[in-house]
Design a protein around this motif. Sequence first.
Motif, PDB file in Angstrom:
ATOM      1  N   PRO A   1       0.810  -1.237   0.000  1.00  0.00           N
ATOM      2  CA  PRO A   1       0.000   0.000   0.000  1.00  0.00           C
ATOM      3  C   PRO A   1       0.830   1.267   0.000  1.00  0.00           C
ATOM      4  N   TRP A   2       1.955   1.280   0.722  1.00  0.00           N
ATOM      5  CA  TRP A   2       2.724   2.520   0.779  1.00  0.00           C
ATOM      6  C   TRP A   2       3.391   2.843  -0.555  1.00  0.00           C
ATOM      7  N   VAL A   3       3.670   1.810  -1.390  1.00  0.00           N
ATOM      8  CA  VAL A   3       4.231   2.047  -2.717  1.00  0.00           C
ATOM      9  C   VAL A   3       3.198   2.744  -3.607  1.00  0.00           C
ATOM     10  N   ILE A   4       1.954   2.266  -3.547  1.00  0.00           N
ATOM     11  CA  ILE A   4       0.869   2.886  -4.327  1.00  0.00           C
ATOM     12  C   ILE A   4       0.680   4.335  -3.889  1.00  0.00           C
ATOM     13  N   ALA A   5       0.704   4.563  -2.580  1.00  0.00           N
ATOM     14  CA  ALA A   5       0.512   5.919  -2.064  1.00  0.00           C
ATOM     15  C   ALA A   5       1.644   6.837  -2.520  1.00  0.00           C
ATOM     16  N   ALA A   6       2.888   6.308  -2.563  1.00  0.00           N
ATOM     17  CA  ALA A   6       4.029   7.120  -2.987  1.00  0.00           C
ATOM     18  C   ALA A   6       3.908   7.506  -4.462  1.00  0.00           C
ATOM     19  N   VAL A   7       3.492   6.550  -5.305  1.00  0.00           N
ATOM     20  CA  VAL A   7       3.337   6.835  -6.740  1.00  0.00           C
ATOM     21  C   VAL A   7       2.253   7.885  -6.965  1.00  0.00           C
ATOM     22  N   VAL A   8       1.112   7.711  -6.297  1.00  0.00           N
ATOM     23  CA  VAL A   8       0.016   8.671  -6.428  1.00  0.00           C
ATOM     24  C   VAL A   8       0.449  10.053  -5.931  1.00  0.00           C
ATOM     25  N   GLY A   9       1.157  10.082  -4.810  1.00  0.00           N
ATOM     26  CA  GLY A   9       1.630  11.350  -4.282  1.00  0.00           C
ATOM     27  C   GLY A   9       2.597  12.045  -5.231  1.00  0.00           C
ATOM     28  N   PHE A  10       3.475  11.262  -5.893  1.00  0.00           N
ATOM     29  CA  PHE A  10       4.436  11.836  -6.846  1.00  0.00           C
ATOM     30  C   PHE A  10       3.718  12.438  -8.046  1.00  0.00           C
ATOM     31  N   ILE A  11       2.704  11.727  -8.545  1.00  0.00           N
ATOM     32  CA  ILE A  11       1.933  12.240  -9.689  1.00  0.00           C
ATOM     33  C   ILE A  11       1.216  13.535  -9.314  1.00  0.00           C
TER      34      ILE A  11
END
Length: 221
Positions: free
Chosen positions: A18-28
Amino acid sequence: MSVKECGHHHCDDKRPVPWVIAAVVGFIILILFVIFLIWLILRPSKPHFILQDATLLAFNLSSSPATTSAIEPPSLTPSTITITMQVTLLARNPNDRIGIYYQKLDVFASYRNQQISLGTMLPATYQGHKDVAVWSPFLYGTAVPVSPYVCQSLTQDQNAGGMLVNVKVNGRVKWKVGSWVSGKYHLFVNCPAFIRLAGDGIGATGPAIKYQIMQSCSVDV
Protein backbone atom coordinates in the motif's frame (compact mmCIF):
# COMPACT_ATOMS: atom_id res chain seq x y z
CA MET A 1 -5.38 -32.10 -4.07
CA SER A 2 -2.69 -30.77 -1.77
CA VAL A 3 -2.95 -27.43 0.02
CA LYS A 4 0.08 -25.21 0.37
CA GLU A 5 0.86 -24.60 4.01
CA CYS A 6 3.03 -21.69 5.04
CA GLY A 7 3.47 -22.75 8.65
CA HIS A 8 5.17 -20.12 10.71
CA HIS A 9 6.51 -18.46 7.53
CA HIS A 10 4.44 -15.90 5.65
CA CYS A 11 3.57 -16.76 2.05
CA ASP A 12 4.88 -14.41 -0.66
CA ASP A 13 2.26 -11.73 -1.44
CA LYS A 14 2.33 -10.59 -5.06
CA ARG A 15 0.07 -7.58 -4.41
CA PRO A 16 1.70 -4.08 -4.35
CA VAL A 17 2.50 -2.77 -0.92
CA PRO A 18 0.00 0.00 0.00
CA TRP A 19 2.72 2.52 0.78
CA VAL A 20 4.23 2.05 -2.72
CA ILE A 21 0.87 2.89 -4.33
CA ALA A 22 0.51 5.92 -2.06
CA ALA A 23 4.03 7.12 -2.99
CA VAL A 24 3.34 6.84 -6.74
CA VAL A 25 0.02 8.67 -6.43
CA GLY A 26 1.63 11.35 -4.28
CA PHE A 27 4.44 11.84 -6.85
CA ILE A 28 1.93 12.24 -9.69
CA ILE A 29 -0.07 14.76 -7.66
CA LEU A 30 3.15 16.68 -6.91
CA ILE A 31 4.09 16.86 -10.59
CA LEU A 32 0.61 18.07 -11.55
CA PHE A 33 0.73 20.67 -8.78
CA VAL A 34 4.12 21.97 -9.99
CA ILE A 35 2.81 22.23 -13.56
CA PHE A 36 -0.28 24.06 -12.35
CA LEU A 37 1.84 26.38 -10.21
CA ILE A 38 4.11 27.23 -13.16
CA TRP A 39 1.08 27.92 -15.34
CA LEU A 40 -0.45 30.07 -12.58
CA ILE A 41 2.74 32.14 -12.27
CA LEU A 42 3.49 32.52 -15.99
CA ARG A 43 -0.07 32.63 -17.37
CA PRO A 44 1.13 31.88 -20.94
CA SER A 45 -0.90 33.47 -23.74
CA LYS A 46 -0.48 33.24 -27.51
CA PRO A 47 0.58 36.41 -29.35
CA HIS A 48 -2.00 38.90 -30.63
CA PHE A 49 -1.88 39.90 -34.31
CA ILE A 50 -3.54 42.92 -35.94
CA LEU A 51 -3.69 43.75 -39.65
CA GLN A 52 -3.29 47.53 -39.58
CA ASP A 53 -3.53 48.39 -43.25
CA ALA A 54 -3.24 47.07 -46.79
CA THR A 55 -2.04 48.98 -49.86
CA LEU A 56 -3.25 47.56 -53.16
CA LEU A 57 -0.69 48.39 -55.87
CA ALA A 58 -1.98 46.12 -58.63
CA PHE A 59 -4.78 43.61 -59.03
CA ASN A 60 -5.57 42.03 -62.37
CA LEU A 61 -7.74 39.12 -63.45
CA SER A 62 -7.04 37.94 -66.97
CA SER A 63 -8.03 35.02 -69.18
CA SER A 64 -7.06 34.16 -72.73
CA PRO A 65 -9.80 33.80 -75.34
CA ALA A 66 -10.80 30.41 -76.59
CA THR A 67 -8.69 28.97 -79.41
CA THR A 68 -10.09 26.71 -82.08
CA SER A 69 -8.63 24.62 -84.83
CA ALA A 70 -9.85 22.16 -87.40
CA ILE A 71 -8.36 19.28 -85.42
CA GLU A 72 -8.66 20.17 -81.73
CA PRO A 73 -11.84 21.23 -79.91
CA PRO A 74 -12.09 24.76 -78.46
CA SER A 75 -9.94 25.33 -75.38
CA LEU A 76 -9.64 28.12 -72.85
CA THR A 77 -6.44 29.06 -71.08
CA PRO A 78 -7.01 29.09 -67.29
CA SER A 79 -7.69 32.50 -65.79
CA THR A 80 -4.89 34.05 -63.78
CA ILE A 81 -4.56 36.65 -61.04
CA THR A 82 -1.73 39.14 -60.74
CA ILE A 83 -1.56 40.98 -57.45
CA THR A 84 0.86 43.32 -55.71
CA MET A 85 0.04 44.61 -52.27
CA GLN A 86 1.78 45.76 -49.12
CA VAL A 87 0.38 44.99 -45.69
CA THR A 88 1.28 46.15 -42.20
CA LEU A 89 1.11 43.49 -39.50
CA LEU A 90 1.43 44.20 -35.78
CA ALA A 91 2.21 41.43 -33.30
CA ARG A 92 2.00 41.97 -29.54
CA ASN A 93 3.34 39.68 -26.83
CA PRO A 94 0.75 39.78 -24.01
CA ASN A 95 2.91 37.82 -21.55
CA ASP A 96 4.59 39.38 -18.51
CA ARG A 97 7.26 36.70 -18.05
CA ILE A 98 7.51 34.91 -21.40
CA GLY A 99 9.46 36.01 -24.47
CA ILE A 100 8.64 34.84 -27.99
CA TYR A 101 11.02 33.89 -30.82
CA TYR A 102 9.43 34.16 -34.29
CA GLN A 103 11.11 31.94 -36.88
CA LYS A 104 10.43 31.15 -40.55
CA LEU A 105 7.29 33.26 -40.82
CA ASP A 106 5.81 33.30 -44.32
CA VAL A 107 3.11 35.83 -45.25
CA PHE A 108 0.85 35.33 -48.25
CA ALA A 109 -2.51 36.46 -49.62
CA SER A 110 -5.44 34.11 -50.08
CA TYR A 111 -8.81 34.51 -51.78
CA ARG A 112 -11.62 31.98 -51.37
CA ASN A 113 -9.14 29.57 -49.72
CA GLN A 114 -6.82 29.74 -52.74
CA GLN A 115 -3.35 31.20 -52.37
CA ILE A 116 -2.91 34.07 -54.82
CA SER A 117 0.56 35.34 -53.89
CA LEU A 118 3.94 33.87 -53.16
CA GLY A 119 5.05 33.62 -49.56
CA THR A 120 7.14 36.52 -48.28
CA MET A 121 9.47 35.55 -45.44
CA LEU A 122 9.62 37.84 -42.42
CA PRO A 123 12.92 38.38 -40.57
CA ALA A 124 13.48 36.27 -37.47
CA THR A 125 12.41 38.33 -34.47
CA TYR A 126 12.61 38.07 -30.69
CA GLN A 127 9.77 39.71 -28.80
CA GLY A 128 10.26 40.48 -25.12
CA HIS A 129 7.63 40.79 -22.44
CA LYS A 130 4.75 43.04 -23.56
CA ASP A 131 6.75 44.06 -26.64
CA VAL A 132 5.29 44.92 -30.04
CA ALA A 133 6.72 43.96 -33.45
CA VAL A 134 5.65 45.53 -36.75
CA TRP A 135 6.27 44.14 -40.25
CA SER A 136 5.36 45.70 -43.62
CA PRO A 137 5.97 43.01 -46.26
CA PHE A 138 5.12 43.20 -49.96
CA LEU A 139 3.04 40.33 -51.37
CA TYR A 140 3.50 39.41 -55.02
CA GLY A 141 1.56 37.06 -57.26
CA THR A 142 2.19 36.99 -61.02
CA ALA A 143 -0.21 35.16 -63.32
CA VAL A 144 -1.36 32.76 -60.60
CA PRO A 145 -3.79 30.21 -62.14
CA VAL A 146 -7.22 30.20 -60.47
CA SER A 147 -10.25 27.97 -60.77
CA PRO A 148 -13.44 28.98 -62.63
CA TYR A 149 -15.15 29.22 -59.24
CA VAL A 150 -12.70 31.94 -58.18
CA CYS A 151 -13.33 33.89 -61.41
CA GLN A 152 -17.07 33.74 -60.84
CA SER A 153 -16.66 34.87 -57.24
CA LEU A 154 -14.44 37.77 -58.29
CA THR A 155 -17.04 38.93 -60.79
CA GLN A 156 -19.71 38.84 -58.10
CA ASP A 157 -17.46 40.74 -55.68
CA GLN A 158 -16.74 43.36 -58.31
CA ASN A 159 -20.47 43.92 -58.80
CA ALA A 160 -20.85 44.18 -55.02
CA GLY A 161 -18.04 46.72 -54.82
CA GLY A 162 -15.50 44.84 -52.68
CA MET A 163 -13.74 41.55 -52.01
CA LEU A 164 -12.45 39.75 -48.94
CA VAL A 165 -8.75 38.87 -49.08
CA ASN A 166 -7.17 36.88 -46.26
CA VAL A 167 -3.62 37.73 -45.25
CA LYS A 168 -2.13 34.62 -43.66
CA VAL A 169 1.03 33.94 -41.68
CA ASN A 170 2.53 30.47 -41.37
CA GLY A 171 5.65 29.69 -39.35
CA ARG A 172 7.26 28.63 -36.07
CA VAL A 173 7.59 30.17 -32.62
CA LYS A 174 9.61 29.37 -29.48
CA TRP A 175 8.86 30.43 -25.90
CA LYS A 176 11.58 31.83 -23.64
CA VAL A 177 11.34 31.84 -19.82
CA GLY A 178 14.52 33.13 -18.17
CA SER A 179 17.35 31.24 -19.86
CA TRP A 180 15.11 28.32 -20.86
CA VAL A 181 13.91 28.14 -24.48
CA SER A 182 11.19 25.73 -25.58
CA GLY A 183 11.02 23.65 -28.73
CA LYS A 184 9.37 24.87 -31.92
CA TYR A 185 5.59 25.33 -32.12
CA HIS A 186 3.59 25.85 -35.28
CA LEU A 187 2.01 29.31 -35.66
CA PHE A 188 -0.84 30.06 -38.04
CA VAL A 189 -2.43 33.52 -38.33
CA ASN A 190 -5.43 34.49 -40.46
CA CYS A 191 -6.26 38.18 -41.02
CA PRO A 192 -9.35 39.10 -43.08
CA ALA A 193 -9.03 42.27 -45.17
CA PHE A 194 -11.99 43.79 -47.00
CA ILE A 195 -10.79 45.55 -50.16
CA ARG A 196 -13.14 47.96 -51.90
CA LEU A 197 -13.29 47.81 -55.68
CA ALA A 198 -14.36 50.92 -57.53
CA GLY A 199 -15.53 50.74 -61.13
CA ASP A 200 -13.44 48.25 -63.12
CA GLY A 201 -11.19 47.52 -60.13
CA ILE A 202 -10.60 44.02 -61.45
CA GLY A 203 -8.63 43.96 -64.64
CA ALA A 204 -6.49 47.08 -64.57
CA THR A 205 -3.49 48.45 -62.73
CA GLY A 206 -4.20 51.85 -61.23
CA PRO A 207 -2.79 54.15 -58.57
CA ALA A 208 -1.96 52.58 -55.22
CA ILE A 209 -4.85 52.57 -52.77
CA LYS A 210 -4.20 52.27 -49.04
CA TYR A 211 -6.91 50.81 -46.82
CA GLN A 212 -6.86 51.40 -43.07
CA ILE A 213 -8.14 48.11 -41.68
CA MET A 214 -7.16 47.62 -37.98
CA GLN A 215 -8.54 44.08 -38.04
CA SER A 216 -7.80 41.54 -35.29
CA CYS A 217 -6.52 38.22 -36.57
CA SER A 218 -7.19 34.68 -35.46
CA VAL A 219 -4.08 32.96 -34.04
CA ASP A 220 -3.48 29.24 -33.62
CA VAL A 221 -0.40 27.88 -31.83
